[in-house]
Scaffold this motif. Structure first.
Motif, PDB file in Angstrom:
ATOM      1  N   SER C  52     -52.104 -27.907  -6.291  1.00 41.90           N
ATOM      2  CA  SER C  52     -50.688 -27.743  -6.548  1.00 41.90           C
ATOM      3  C   SER C  52     -50.140 -29.418  -6.475  1.00 41.90           C
ATOM      4  CB  SER C  52     -49.749 -27.175  -5.653  1.00 41.90           C
ATOM      5  OG  SER C  52     -49.663 -27.561  -4.288  1.00 41.90           O
ATOM      6  N   SER C  53     -50.987 -30.328  -5.712  1.00 37.08           N
ATOM      7  CA  SER C  53     -50.647 -31.859  -5.754  1.00 37.08           C
ATOM      8  C   SER C  53     -51.069 -32.667  -6.881  1.00 37.08           C
ATOM      9  CB  SER C  53     -51.326 -32.119  -4.287  1.00 37.08           C
ATOM     10  OG  SER C  53     -50.539 -31.673  -3.351  1.00 37.08           O
ATOM     11  N   ARG C  54     -52.048 -32.178  -7.466  1.00 35.75           N
ATOM     12  CA  ARG C  54     -52.474 -32.946  -8.954  1.00 35.75           C
ATOM     13  C   ARG C  54     -52.357 -32.053 -10.101  1.00 35.75           C
ATOM     14  NH1 ARG C  54     -57.473 -30.754  -9.237  1.00 35.75           N
ATOM     15  NH2 ARG C  54     -58.586 -29.934  -7.387  1.00 35.75           N
TER      16      ARG C  54
ATOM     17  N   LEU D  81     -44.424 -34.713  -5.853  1.00 28.50           N
ATOM     18  CA  LEU D  81     -44.913 -34.871  -7.168  1.00 28.50           C
ATOM     19  C   LEU D  81     -44.692 -35.939  -8.081  1.00 28.50           C
ATOM     20  CD1 LEU D  81     -43.933 -31.031  -8.046  1.00 28.50           C
ATOM     21  CD2 LEU D  81     -46.527 -32.064  -7.999  1.00 28.50           C
ATOM     22  N   GLY D  82     -43.867 -36.970  -7.440  1.00 29.49           N
ATOM     23  CA  GLY D  82     -43.571 -38.101  -8.070  1.00 29.49           C
ATOM     24  C   GLY D  82     -42.424 -37.810  -9.094  1.00 29.49           C
ATOM     25  N   ILE D  83     -41.641 -37.027  -9.005  1.00 29.43           N
ATOM     26  CA  ILE D  83     -40.515 -36.781  -9.727  1.00 29.43           C
ATOM     27  C   ILE D  83     -39.206 -37.303  -9.722  1.00 29.43           C
ATOM     28  CG2 ILE D  83     -39.149 -34.824 -11.026  1.00 29.43           C
ATOM     29  CD1 ILE D  83     -41.762 -33.035 -10.962  1.00 29.43           C
ATOM     30  N   ASP D  84     -38.468 -37.988 -10.267  1.00 27.64           N
ATOM     31  CA  ASP D  84     -37.144 -38.475 -10.117  1.00 27.64           C
ATOM     32  C   ASP D  84     -36.106 -37.395 -10.626  1.00 27.64           C
ATOM     33  OD1 ASP D  84     -35.679 -41.576 -10.099  1.00 27.64           O
ATOM     34  OD2 ASP D  84     -34.780 -40.049 -10.936  1.00 27.64           O
ATOM     35  N   VAL D  85     -35.461 -36.985  -9.473  1.00 26.55           N
ATOM     36  CA  VAL D  85     -34.706 -35.817  -9.721  1.00 26.55           C
ATOM     37  C   VAL D  85     -33.629 -36.049 -10.756  1.00 26.55           C
ATOM     38  CG1 VAL D  85     -33.000 -33.989  -8.692  1.00 26.55           C
ATOM     39  CG2 VAL D  85     -35.100 -34.663  -7.578  1.00 26.55           C
ATOM     40  N   LEU D  86     -32.874 -37.072 -10.630  1.00 25.28           N
ATOM     41  CA  LEU D  86     -31.768 -37.351 -11.394  1.00 25.28           C
ATOM     42  C   LEU D  86     -32.289 -37.648 -12.805  1.00 25.28           C
ATOM     43  CD1 LEU D  86     -29.390 -39.670  -9.290  1.00 25.28           C
ATOM     44  CD2 LEU D  86     -29.067 -37.345  -9.746  1.00 25.28           C
ATOM     45  N   GLU D  87     -33.415 -38.407 -13.089  1.00 31.43           N
ATOM     46  CA  GLU D  87     -33.932 -38.602 -14.408  1.00 31.43           C
ATOM     47  C   GLU D  87     -34.186 -37.134 -14.994  1.00 31.43           C
ATOM     48  OE1 GLU D  87     -37.142 -41.584 -14.256  1.00 31.43           O
ATOM     49  OE2 GLU D  87     -37.893 -40.403 -16.039  1.00 31.43           O
ATOM     50  N   ALA D  88     -35.119 -36.383 -14.296  1.00 29.60           N
ATOM     51  CA  ALA D  88     -35.045 -35.064 -14.729  1.00 29.60           C
ATOM     52  C   ALA D  88     -33.889 -34.082 -15.040  1.00 29.60           C
ATOM     53  CB  ALA D  88     -35.857 -34.258 -13.441  1.00 29.60           C
ATOM     54  N   VAL D  89     -32.911 -34.421 -14.326  1.00 32.88           N
ATOM     55  CA  VAL D  89     -31.567 -33.776 -14.783  1.00 32.88           C
ATOM     56  C   VAL D  89     -31.004 -34.107 -16.161  1.00 32.88           C
ATOM     57  CG1 VAL D  89     -29.259 -33.487 -14.075  1.00 32.88           C
ATOM     58  CG2 VAL D  89     -31.089 -32.920 -12.466  1.00 32.88           C
ATOM     59  N   GLY D  90     -31.031 -35.507 -16.027  1.00 37.58           N
ATOM     60  CA  GLY D  90     -30.693 -35.984 -17.545  1.00 37.58           C
ATOM     61  C   GLY D  90     -31.207 -35.665 -18.686  1.00 37.58           C
ATOM     62  N   LYS D  91     -32.640 -35.626 -18.408  1.00 36.10           N
ATOM     63  CA  LYS D  91     -33.345 -35.182 -19.590  1.00 36.10           C
ATOM     64  C   LYS D  91     -33.230 -33.562 -19.908  1.00 36.10           C
ATOM     65  CE  LYS D  91     -37.414 -37.060 -18.251  1.00 36.10           C
ATOM     66  NZ  LYS D  91     -39.167 -36.835 -18.289  1.00 36.10           N
ATOM     67  N   LYS D  92     -33.093 -32.891 -18.830  1.00 31.00           N
ATOM     68  CA  LYS D  92     -32.470 -31.437 -19.210  1.00 31.00           C
ATOM     69  C   LYS D  92     -31.318 -31.038 -19.684  1.00 31.00           C
ATOM     70  CE  LYS D  92     -34.137 -27.485 -19.528  1.00 31.00           C
ATOM     71  NZ  LYS D  92     -33.384 -26.350 -18.611  1.00 31.00           N
TER      72      LYS D  92
END
Lengths: 115, 115, 115, 115
Positions: C52-54, D81-92
């Protein structure tokens, strides 16, 4: 042998024929079960309560499948933990009868901790 | 009459004695069901898969109660929608057998849409 | 105005342009939110913790979308209830710091009620 | 640095001071997140939609805490997971604008696959 025992056996066979026992830890099964429960929720999320009681036949067969999936994972999970579902239910109803005496809770949806 | 039919009847009585039918719309029951499923998940969330297979007896009886709660709400929900749980399960297993032929999926946890 | 306030405003516009405010009761939004949370769970249910981490980049963009959906419904829900999310988080972290003093809980995943 | 980035950093510190990083696999965090989402659902399960909009102040502070918990786990998960939440929201939101053009979906709660 009751129906849930028969189902338990059938699901064991299904899993072992596919070499899926390795994936069926209680942890993983709890995740699969809640994912199915959420598909049920999704069918109802934008409906009024009243609408949720009179589904179209298409919706109803989708819901029927989600209910089946939940039952399947529940029996699988109980089996992996050595729990007898019907026995567990019997015990829980006895507990609920004490927690929620009919005379005390009639017509109220409060949780027993709120009485 | 099979065990789930008996349970269905028992839960009807339980609800009507408490005048709870008014709360038991399919929408509401789907919420109650997922809340119980989440209590199951909560028991396992910080455990490894391996730990989830060997619970202490205290944890096991808590888990047993959550399993009972899920079974109870599932039967209630199916009843309110006129769905026969065991029949639904039979149909779903037949579907799963087609979606996941043993020879094709052995040892793989992919979803059927990924094959 | 911080980013979550901007998002709140943007989601209000999105809903009102579509005449969706009528569907966005807190009850319904809690259902939509958990349905999205379950899609996240579904991505991970058959993976080991290590897997789940990769995630593959395909899986990762699917997961990114689920995370976005959860954030969207969370802000919507808070807005409908007049709750400031960041303020709520600040208060909750303060509570958690008291419940889980670093010296006491280090390396343990027990719930505060179990200490 | 925006507020969610600050929160991300604060939660990293919180976890590492407690040696909790070991428990925070994306798999486990998805479980913790849905367990919190379910506590939100539980508050609303027996309420009408209308009641869910006018909670007592006690209920409201409980709900506020659940919302905080969800936000906390969401930021933690995205961080792992190295995900940027606000960027993800913008895309969604951009995706949602295409899936649900205001003129087409106005006043309807159907899923985009149903149009």
């Amino acid at each position: 042998m009751n129906e849930l025992d028969l189902l338990k056996q059938r699901l064991r066979d299904f899993a072992s024929q596919r070499d899926w026992e390795q994936f069926h830890s209680p942890k993983n099964l709890s995740m699969a079960l809640i994912a199915e429960a959420a598909e049920l929720v999704e069918h109802f999320q934008w409906l009024t309560e009243e609408q949720s009681s009179r589904l179209t036949s298409d919706k109803l067969s989708e819901v029927e499948q989600e209910i089946a999936d939940i039952q399947i994972y529940l029996v699988r999970m109980a089996d992996k933990l050595g729990i007898d579902v019907l026995e567990a239910v019997g015990k829980k109803i006895a507990i609920n009868e004490k927690k929620y005496p009919a005379d005390k809770v009639r017509g109220s949806s409060k949780k027993y901790t709120e009485y």
